[in-house]
Design a protein around this motif. Structure first.
Motif, PDB file in Angstrom:
ATOM      1  N   THR A  35       0.830  -1.215   0.000  1.00  0.00           N
ATOM      2  CA  THR A  35       0.000   0.000   0.000  1.00  0.00           C
ATOM      3  C   THR A  35       0.859   1.259   0.000  1.00  0.00           C
ATOM      4  OG1 THR A  35      -0.126  -0.283   2.389  1.00  0.00           O
ATOM      5  CG2 THR A  35      -2.039  -0.986   1.125  1.00  0.00           C
ATOM      6  N   ASN A  38       1.409   3.092  -3.201  1.00  0.00           N
ATOM      7  CA  ASN A  38       0.124   3.543  -3.733  1.00  0.00           C
ATOM      8  C   ASN A  38      -0.486   4.655  -2.878  1.00  0.00           C
ATOM      9  OD1 ASN A  38      -0.434   1.774  -6.121  1.00  0.00           O
ATOM     10  ND2 ASN A  38      -0.117   0.158  -4.605  1.00  0.00           N
ATOM     11  N   GLU A  39       0.377   5.304  -2.083  1.00  0.00           N
ATOM     12  CA  GLU A  39      -0.005   6.440  -1.231  1.00  0.00           C
ATOM     13  C   GLU A  39      -1.086   6.056  -0.218  1.00  0.00           C
ATOM     14  OE1 GLU A  39      -0.864   9.858  -3.771  1.00  0.00           O
ATOM     15  OE2 GLU A  39       1.285  10.270  -3.887  1.00  0.00           O
ATOM     16  N   GLY A  40      -1.043   4.810   0.239  1.00  0.00           N
ATOM     17  CA  GLY A  40      -2.020   4.332   1.207  1.00  0.00           C
ATOM     18  C   GLY A  40      -1.497   4.353   2.626  1.00  0.00           C
ATOM     19  N   PHE A  41      -2.009   3.430   3.442  1.00  0.00           N
ATOM     20  CA  PHE A  41      -1.660   3.350   4.863  1.00  0.00           C
ATOM     21  C   PHE A  41      -0.850   2.086   5.143  1.00  0.00           C
ATOM     22  CE2 PHE A  41      -5.633   5.735   4.654  1.00  0.00           C
ATOM     23  CZ  PHE A  41      -5.359   6.840   5.436  1.00  0.00           C
ATOM     24  N   ASP A 186       0.214   7.401   7.261  1.00  0.00           N
ATOM     25  CA  ASP A 186      -0.326   7.788   5.963  1.00  0.00           C
ATOM     26  C   ASP A 186       0.860   8.061   5.042  1.00  0.00           C
ATOM     27  OD1 ASP A 186      -1.261   9.256   3.769  1.00  0.00           O
ATOM     28  OD2 ASP A 186      -2.836  10.249   4.930  1.00  0.00           O
ATOM     29  N   ARG A 188       1.019   9.081   2.109  1.00  0.00           N
ATOM     30  CA  ARG A 188       0.892  10.262   1.257  1.00  0.00           C
ATOM     31  C   ARG A 188       1.334  11.521   2.013  1.00  0.00           C
ATOM     32  NH1 ARG A 188      -4.524  11.678  -2.073  1.00  0.00           N
ATOM     33  NH2 ARG A 188      -3.398  10.536  -3.702  1.00  0.00           N
ATOM     34  N   SER A 244      -3.747   8.516  -7.321  1.00  0.00           N
ATOM     35  CA  SER A 244      -3.198   7.196  -6.992  1.00  0.00           C
ATOM     36  C   SER A 244      -4.352   6.315  -6.536  1.00  0.00           C
ATOM     37  CB  SER A 244      -2.156   7.312  -5.872  1.00  0.00           C
ATOM     38  OG  SER A 244      -2.809   7.626  -4.651  1.00  0.00           O
ATOM     39  N   ARG A 246      -5.040   5.519  -3.717  1.00  0.00           N
ATOM     40  CA  ARG A 246      -5.590   6.122  -2.506  1.00  0.00           C
ATOM     41  C   ARG A 246      -6.921   6.846  -2.815  1.00  0.00           C
ATOM     42  NH1 ARG A 246      -3.326   8.339   2.057  1.00  0.00           N
ATOM     43  NH2 ARG A 246      -4.946   9.365   3.274  1.00  0.00           N
ATOM     44  N   ASP A 247      -7.059   7.374  -4.027  1.00  0.00           N
ATOM     45  CA  ASP A 247      -8.232   8.164  -4.405  1.00  0.00           C
ATOM     46  C   ASP A 247      -9.315   7.320  -5.074  1.00  0.00           C
ATOM     47  OD1 ASP A 247      -6.772  10.564  -3.678  1.00  0.00           O
ATOM     48  OD2 ASP A 247      -5.669  10.294  -5.556  1.00  0.00           O
ATOM     49  N   ASN A 275      -6.349  -1.073   2.213  1.00  0.00           N
ATOM     50  CA  ASN A 275      -6.383   0.200   2.946  1.00  0.00           C
ATOM     51  C   ASN A 275      -7.567   0.236   3.912  1.00  0.00           C
ATOM     52  OD1 ASN A 275      -4.131   1.844   2.221  1.00  0.00           O
ATOM     53  ND2 ASN A 275      -5.017   2.138   0.198  1.00  0.00           N
TER      54      ASN A 275
END
Length: 384
Positions: A35, A38-41, A186, A188, A244, A246-247, A275
């Motif tokens: 993750t 992929n700008e996740g957590f 986070d 991101r 990404s 994330r969105d 996520n």
């Protein structure tokens, strides 16, 4: 502790002085795999397997490093930082190189280091070493660096000097860990919060598959490309607010990707669901419901194995053995995949039986022996 006595004695023998001691931990990641890019957590924690450094300042420009475990020495100078043929030295040099891009160091550095992080276990000994050097220089020369910037500096050292394109999780977890807490990070924004992992009556056990398949690096890059390709399809339909995964929502994937690109759908769906699993898992921990958290670990492994396809037969067997054991609350593969360790939450009263069962059944089913490592959650990099 034996390793502290060893490096202290070696430092005194080499440099004739009493050192300052630094403890810099390895890390585990409880949930949230693949993750980060992929700008996740992610949900890592620092552990009681660590790199220990005996350090001292110098009144000249020289650098003198000793790896006690490898019985290897490096000597160089602050005025001529360049990549060394001794791979281990580059982790230290990279940090010094990054610091010197921001400020001039008043003197060189003596280091003797050794560790208790099992080699090749995926517990991030490199990040621990980098953080240890950053904290050592910050302490010895009163540089005034804050902890998050030091973790970022360690990451840049690995990216730019060592040449490994790692994310921020390893350095961040090793630097920012707190005893008894996991870090909800986070990837991101680098916003973070701590969540309690009440380990009374439980242990974290790592089961090492003792394999590393050659697919690891090529498939890692392929997964990144597949995720980016899925994002591009969604972005073409909904616009630039999607940067990404994330969105991206499952509704978007179902609408724009599922029928058009079934493989990309599987990859992206795993990340989007992981996520959400992590956020739900943090809520479980805050409610003290470690059993529910354990179930999310099993779901994470299922996603990594069947949807993201970064597991391997050996990791699946380890997870299968754990799932069948009544003393295990949750288990999953940890790290990039294709080998390495599974992470298991095990009841303390079932620990001996679990370890015996894993060792026996893994050998029967693979012909390989496994290595087991029990871990406690500890504080991040610090002066001892």
């Amino acid at each position: 502790m034996q390793v502290l006595e060893t490096i202290t004695s070696a430092f005194r023998g080499t440099f004739g002085e009493t050192p300052t001691l630094i403890q810099s931990p390895g890390r585990v990641n409880l949930i949230g795999e693949h993750t980060d890019y992929n700008e996740g957590f992610v949900l890592p924690a620092a552990i009681d397997k660590a790199i220990y450094l005996a350090v001292g300042p110098r009144n000249d420009q020289k650098l003198h490093f000793v790896s006690a475990d490898l019985n290897s020495t490096y000597q160089g100078s602050l005025t001529d930082i360049r990549r060394s043929g001794k791979g281990w030295a580059n982790y230290l040099l990279g940090v010094i190189d990054q610091i010197q891009k921001e400020m001039s160091l008043p003197g060189g550095l003596n280091v003797v280091f050794g560790g208790t992080i099992p080699i090749g276990s995926g517990l991030s000994s490199s990040a621990a070493l980098e953080n240890g050097v950053a904290v050592a220089l910050n302490h010895l020369y009163k540089l005034g660096m804050e902890r998050v910037p030091m973790a970022l500096l360690s990451q840049r050292a690995e990216n730019q000097f060592v040449g490994v394109q790692c994310g921020i999780m390893d350095q961040f977890a090793s630097m920012m860990g707190q005893e008894g807490q996991v870090i909800k990070l986070d990837c991101r924004s680098l916003e973070y919060a701590y969540a309690p992992l009440a380990m009374d009556g439980f242990r974290i056990v790592l089961c090492d598959s003792r394999v590393k398949h050659s697919l690891a690096s090529t498939e890692y890059n392929t997964r990144r490309e597949e995720c980016e390709a899925g994002v591009a399809i969604v972005r073409a339909s909904v616009g630039d607010q999607v940067r990404s995964l994330r969105d991206v929502t499952m509704d978007m994937l179902n609408r724009y990707v599922r029928d058009q690109e079934p493989l990309l759908y599987k990859r992206c769906a795993y990340v989007v669901l992981e996520n959400q699993r992590l956020l739900n898992g943090v809520a479980d921990l805050e409610a003290g419901n470690i059993e529910a958290f354990g179930q999310r670990m099993y779901e994470s492994h299922e996603g990594l194995s069947k949807w993201y396809e970064v597991s391997c037969p050996e990791l699946d067997i380890l997870e299968d053995i754990a799932r069948a054991h009544p003393g295990v609350l949750g288990a999953r593969m940890m790290g990039g995949g294709f080998g390495g360790c599974t992470i298991n939450l095990v009841r303390e009263d079932a620990l001996a039986d679990f370890e015996a069962v894993v060792q026996r059944e893994y050998l029967e089913r693979t012909g390989q022996e496994t290595l087991l490592h029990e871990c406690r959650i500890e504080a991040g990099t610090h002066v001892v």
